[in-house]
Enzyme design. Structure first.
Site: not given
Length: 426
Positions: A261, A276, A348, A351, A390
């Protein structure tokens, strides 16, 4: 993707649903485009029919030596031959414009999704697990990680910002986490393991909703293909263009892949550490179901991700995202947030979304109900089970010790040859 017929049938309801996402009404524009397209189609069909009819009549007139009628008919056919290509081009342009407009509109939120502008308006569903108490000053993962193999400096030197070299004990822990996730999802929760392509064509990213709107978030290769931002893209498109039988459903897929990403919208956020990254690994879940199954499947998928966190002994909470915080393709999303004691906050880590028939329409994925001739669009769901990097961060912070070592969760020890502790080596 939205069905223009449904918008025509109830434009007010469509605009009201968009308003819940904070978007302006568009139904009037869409219906007007569709009416123009349909009018062009009608005119084109009538013109083609008249051209064929007049062409036949020319022969009949000539057979009767009625040159005046034949000449008039020939003049009419000539006008039609000139007009029809222009009509075809205009109909194609209007149709493409309508399709592009429909493709740019996000999925409609389900009725139970709370309204709100951003993450501050998300709703707590439940909390699980009790955060540990420490008798020493807790540290964040970027302070713990370098001693066991998170090499931020070398990663940046090799590839730039948001890249990390993972080595030694950290690399072993990273691998163990990914394998544990994959094994749990397949063995305990019935997801079929898949090794999918990491490079996909435009059509695949259009099908899951990343293109055309979010191209800047992706990495494109020199041959025009794209690196996947998530295995959701490859796994969901397994059924693209297919008509499945109802007895095949649900289909459940899982894959552990690298993800890429650009983080185009994350400037200044999480610039330190491993939270990230441009390249990371994630265990992904995708389910393909009937509309009647999708509600239960959403709960089932989210529970599978929660099970991994529970087995790892990591405290977490489930949040239902509000309308302003949901992704483009989602009709409802649950976020799982893991407790990070070093940051003293939840972050987070997964999801899980139901996309209803939104993606299925974009990639024309259907099923035929038993005993019926007509087909229906499937429902698609996707979720992280979990983001490996994460989760590694969460293990480092929750299992840290005062001497700089990190405990290994019980469920991961078999993947590390029985190792119970990762000791600092640097």
């Amino acid at each position: 993707m939205h069905d223009i017929r449904l918008i025509r049938d109830d434009p007010a309801a469509f605009d009201a649903a968009l308003a819940r996402r904070g978007l302006a009404p568009v139904s009037a524009e869409l219906v007007a485009l569709d009416e123009r397209r349909r009018a062009l189609v009608t005119e084109l069909q009538q013109g083609q029919a008249r051209r064929n009819e007049a062409s036949k009549a020319i022969g009949a007139a000539k057979a009767k030596r009625d040159e005046e009628t034949a000449a008039a008919l020939m003049a009419e056919v000539a006008i039609l031959k000139e007009r029809l290509p222009a009509l075809e081009a205009e109909e194609r342009t209007v149709g493409e414009d309508l399709t592009a407009r429909l493709a740019s509109i996000p999925n409609l939120p389900l009725a139970d999704v709370p309204e709100g502008a951003d993450e501050d308006d998300n709703a707590l569903v439940h909390e699980r697990g009790q955060p540990r108490s420490f008798d020493f000053a807790v540290r964040e993962h970027d302070a713990i990680g370098p001693a066991i193999g998170l090499d931020f400096e070398t990663g940046a030197a090799l590839s730039g910002a948001r890249f990390t070299l993972v080595r030694g004990g950290a690399a072993r822990l990273h691998r163990a986490l990914g394998q544990f996730m994959l094994d749990t999802l397949s063995d305990a929760h019935g997801f079929e393991q898949v090794v999918p392509p990491l490079l996909v064509r435009d059509e695949a990213l259009f099908g899951t909703g990343q293109l055309p709107k979010f191209a800047e978030d992706l990495f494109r290769t020199t041959d025009g293909r794209w690196l996947i931002p998530t295995a959701e893209v490859s796994l969901t498109n397994i059924v693209a263009g297919k008509i499945l039988s109802e007895t095949e459903l649900p289909l459940r897929f899982t894959a552990l892949t690298a993800c890429f990403r650009s983080e185009a919208g994350a400037a200044g956020r999480d610039t330190r550490g491993f939270i990230r990254q441009h390249q990371f690994e994630k265990a992904e879940m995708v389910s393909i179901t009937t509309p009647e199954q999708s509600e239960a499947e959403h709960e089932r998928m989210t529970a599978a991700a929660e099970d991994i966190l529970t087995r790892l002994g990591l405290p977490f909470r489930r949040m239902k995202l509000c309308t302003g915080d949901m992704g483009f393709s989602a009709g409802r999303t649950y976020d799982l947030e893991v407790w990070l004691p070093g940051q003293d906050r939840y972050r987070e880590i997964s999801s899980c979304s139901t996309c209803t028939d939104f993606q299925a329409r974009r990639m024309n994925a259907r099923f035929r109900p038993e005993g019926e001739k007509a087909t229906r669009f499937v429902h698609t769901l996707n979720g992280s089970g979990l983001a490996v990097g994460r989760t590694l961060v969460a293990v480092l912070e929750n299992y840290q010790r005062g001497d700089g070592s990190v405990g290994v969760p019980d469920v991961l020890q078999p993947y590390l040859g029985g190792l119970e502790t990762l000791a600092p080596t640097r």
